[in-house]
Design an enzyme around this catalytic site. Structure first.
Site, PDB file in Angstrom:
ATOM      1  N   ASP A 161      -2.034  -0.515   6.177  1.00 17.22           N
ATOM      2  CA  ASP A 161      -2.493  -0.042   7.721  1.00 17.22           C
ATOM      3  C   ASP A 161      -3.861   0.590   7.840  1.00 17.22           C
ATOM      4  O   ASP A 161      -3.920   0.515   9.188  1.00 17.22           O
ATOM      5  CB  ASP A 161      -1.251   1.154   7.756  1.00 17.22           C
ATOM      6  CG  ASP A 161      -1.818   2.091   7.193  1.00 17.22           C
ATOM      7  OD1 ASP A 161      -2.025   2.090   5.711  1.00 17.22           O
ATOM      8  OD2 ASP A 161      -1.484   3.053   7.604  1.00 17.22           O
TER       9      ASP A 161
ATOM     10  N   ASP B 268       0.911  -1.259   0.032  1.00 20.52           N
ATOM     11  CA  ASP B 268       0.089  -0.019   0.075  1.00 20.52           C
ATOM     12  C   ASP B 268       0.923   1.348   0.056  1.00 20.52           C
ATOM     13  O   ASP B 268       2.502   1.177  -0.154  1.00 20.52           O
ATOM     14  CB  ASP B 268      -0.871  -0.102   0.997  1.00 20.52           C
ATOM     15  CG  ASP B 268      -1.950   1.348   1.384  1.00 20.52           C
ATOM     16  OD1 ASP B 268      -2.260   1.541   0.256  1.00 20.52           O
ATOM     17  OD2 ASP B 268      -1.619   1.958   2.264  1.00 20.52           O
TER      18      ASP B 268
ATOM     19  N   ASP C 108      -7.311  -1.651   3.545  1.00 15.27           N
ATOM     20  CA  ASP C 108      -6.500  -3.377   3.214  1.00 15.27           C
ATOM     21  C   ASP C 108      -7.107  -4.197   3.894  1.00 15.27           C
ATOM     22  O   ASP C 108      -6.311  -5.612   3.829  1.00 15.27           O
ATOM     23  CB  ASP C 108      -4.886  -2.431   3.837  1.00 15.27           C
ATOM     24  CG  ASP C 108      -4.447  -1.169   2.904  1.00 15.27           C
ATOM     25  OD1 ASP C 108      -4.448  -1.614   1.926  1.00 15.27           O
ATOM     26  OD2 ASP C 108      -3.626  -0.235   3.974  1.00 15.27           O
TER      27      ASP C 108
END
Length: 620
Positions: A502, A307, A506
């Site tokens: 995080d 990410d 996600d």
């Protein structure tokens, strides 16, 4: 230690039986010696049979059967001394295995033992000791020297020194400034300080770590389950070789010797010890792996999906530049903007407030505040009319905007400030890459990661600008949580996939990946729960350390297992050919078992390779 008492008792009985039998034998009383040896064997054999029956009821067939067969056969064919040696070696081996696993888990037990039970709360000018369950966000706590922060919060005083070694592996205390985040579980290494609670105890970082550790300690590794499956094959080979030796020579003692040297097998000793030691070692470096299955899978990862926000970047916009347009200094521009933004809950406003406090600026309370959602704010700061917001918003109330004022590149945000109706300046903010990201990615490639993919919900222009020059294999932008999930599923076709994120968005992708990694210090609770691995601090370089520990621990487990099985099979062949007696075989097998367990414990000394700014090995 309480759980080890039966093992200690059985080992003690086996040792006593062996010694009594030897004493009687040397005194010329062989019949009494045989009885002494049998007396030492029977309790161990009885306990072993109970373990075998429990395993059979749960559908497990283990190599303990070989130990039971060897002791029984030795007594049946008059080799009581060999049976006694096997009983001592088996009971001593299980005790040694228990001790080895206990040593490997010591760091995790230390983590659990540090859980605070109460805290000193400051209320109405007085301190009161209260249970953790009564602490709520917004409470002020006093953390005295040597005490552990019981919950997550922010530092309410000017400075503090915290020892975070139990959480991150950092050996030196960390200096914090007012407003900095404090992780529960960190120890006050300096003078007493006050903190403001941000999370309840049950939701705090440390409580989450404890839950994950407890789950990790109950896990079994895929390699350990593989050992259970192959135990049937090894059992068949052992019994076949033993009876073949008996049938071809007519000597049942050769069959006994084969069974003896196959007991117990390193396949069930070395693997769990090495992997549990790897879990403990990874935790020492701030990488909490939820169990041995995750560690074993982590060692085989070849594709890494990252990410962007909060992972490759800090996730919190920082000030890139302050451009003055009037007589006010940089600090005065920031002070006015941050003071007014105290009245806003917008993430950008809160980032400005945090930046001002980090510089030690005093922020007066704003008055007459009017916020236009998505555009900006107006109000008075220290009696002066102040405007903060987008360039167009501020220019429409204080003067025309300069051409190109909003163009600061993808990912950058310009905050305009006007004071007393005149432009004062602009604050350029951006969510920049974490320091050392390029070197980290090079290190990951050198460590065996063959494919690196960025997955983000940001616009493509922002994603490409932030990751330019990083050498990623693919950049996927504008993704919804469902699209991230599908990306993980597609990438899995090329091998095991690790996903790092995080945020709440996600969590589905983290759960779908072979290994999900959450940034634990500031990440969302949902991502930490869905992940298999939690980085206890927001430093992505810990991921490289975790991968190195996982791969080295798995290599040590395989090495110990292969070496132990190879030596055992060689010994079994020698026994079948008549070169080893049952007693000699038992002694040799115990040497093999001790050797593989000690080799497996090397995982406790794994040290991740330090890397310099280029991603290569650091010179130390």
């Amino acid at each position: 230690m309480l759980n080890d008492r039966p093992k200690v008792a059985l080992a003690g009985i086996a040792l006593l039986g062996l010694l009594v039998g030897l004493a009687l034998w040397t005194s010329g009383r062989p019949d009494a010696a045989s009885l002494g040896w049998i007396a030492g064997v029977l309790p161990v054999l009885a306990g072993l049979v109970l373990e075998i029956l429990r395993g059979l009821r749960s559908g497990e067939v283990g190599l303990d059967i070989v130990a039971a067969l060897s002791m029984t056969a030795a007594m049946v064919f008059g080799e009581e001394l060999a049976a006694s040696v096997v009983a001592l070696m088996y009971s001593g081996g299980t005790l040694l295995e228990s001790y080895a696993e206990g040593r490997a888990r010591r760091e995790m037990r230390d983590l659990l033992s540090r859980v605070p039970r109460s805290a000193m709360r400051l209320r109405d000018g007085a301190l009161e000791e209260v249970p953790l369950d009564e602490i709520a966000p917004g409470d002020r706590l006093m953390i005295r020297q040597g005490e552990v922060a019981p919950v997550d919060g922010t530092l309410a005083w000017a400075g503090a020194a915290l020892d975070q070694s139990a959480l991150t592996g950092e050996s030196l205390p960390v200096r914090l400034a007012r407003g900095d985040d404090i992780m529960s579980g960190a120890t006050n290494a300096g003078e007493a300080f006050e903190m403001t609670v941000t999370r309840r105890a049950a939701d705090s970082t440390y409580a989450g770590i404890v839950r994950l550790v407890e789950a990790a300690q109950k896990s079994r590794a895929p390699m350990a389950r593989m050992a259970d499956r192959y135990s049937l094959v090894f059992l068949a080979v052992t019994v076949t070789l033993a009876f073949a030796a008996w049938w071809s020579t007519g000597d049942p003692i050769r069959a006994v010797a084969v069974l003896v040297i196959a007991t117990p097998c390193p396949l069930i000793l070395a693997v769990p010890v090495a992997l549990v030691a790897g879990l403990s070692r990874a935790a020492h470096f701030g990488v909490l792996i939820k169990g041995a299955p995750a560690l074993e899978t982590m060692a085989r990862i070849r594709t890494l999906i990252l990410d962007k926000t909060g992972t490759l970047t800090d996730g919190r916009p920082g000030i890139v530049a302050i451009e003055r347009q009037g007589a006010l200094s940089d600090d005065e521009i920031l002070r006015h903007a941050a003071a007014l933004d105290q009245a806003s809950g917008h993430p950008m406003a809160q980032a400005l407030v945090a930046a001002a406090r980090a510089r030690g600026l005093s922020l007066p309370v704003p008055t007459e505040v009017v916020e236009t959602p998505g555009e900006g704010m107006a109000g008075r700061v220290a009696g002066r009319a102040t405007l903060v917001g987008g360039v167009a918003f501020v220019a429409g109330r204080s003067g025309p905007a300069e051409a190109g004022a909003e163009d600061r590149g993808p990912g950058a945000v310009v905050v305009a400030v006007a004071v007393d109706g005149a432009p004062a300046g602009r604050i350029v903010m951006a969510d920049a890459l974490r320091p050392g990201t390029a070197a980290l990615l090079r290190g990951l490639r050198q460590g065996g990661i063959g494919r690196l993919v960025l997955a983000t919900g940001d616009r493509r222009a922002v994603a490409e600008a932030v990751t330019e020059g990083l050498g990623l294999d693919a950049v996927r932008s504008d993704l919804t949580p469902e699209q991230k999930l599908r990306l993980v599923q597609d990438e899995r076709e090329g091998g095991p996939v690790m996903m790092v994120g995080d945020g709440v968005n996600d969590a589905p992708a983290l759960a779908a990946a072979d290994i999900g990694v959450a940034m634990g210090a500031h990440g969302a609770a949902a991502s930490a729960e869905a992940a298999d691995v939690v980085l206890l601090v927001d430093h992505l370089d810990r991921l490289l350390s975790g991968l190195q520990v996982a791969r080295r621990a798995r290599a040590i487990a395989v090495q110990s297992m292969v070496a132990g099985i190879g030596l055992s099979i060689a010994g079994m062949i020698a026994a079948a050919l008549g070169y080893l007696s049952p007693v000699q075989g038992a002694l040799i097998q115990e040497v093999i078992d001790v050797a593989v367990i000690l080799n497996a414990l090397r995982a406790l000394r794994i040290a991740p390779e330090a890397r310099d700014s280029t991603g290569g090995p650091a010179q130390v």
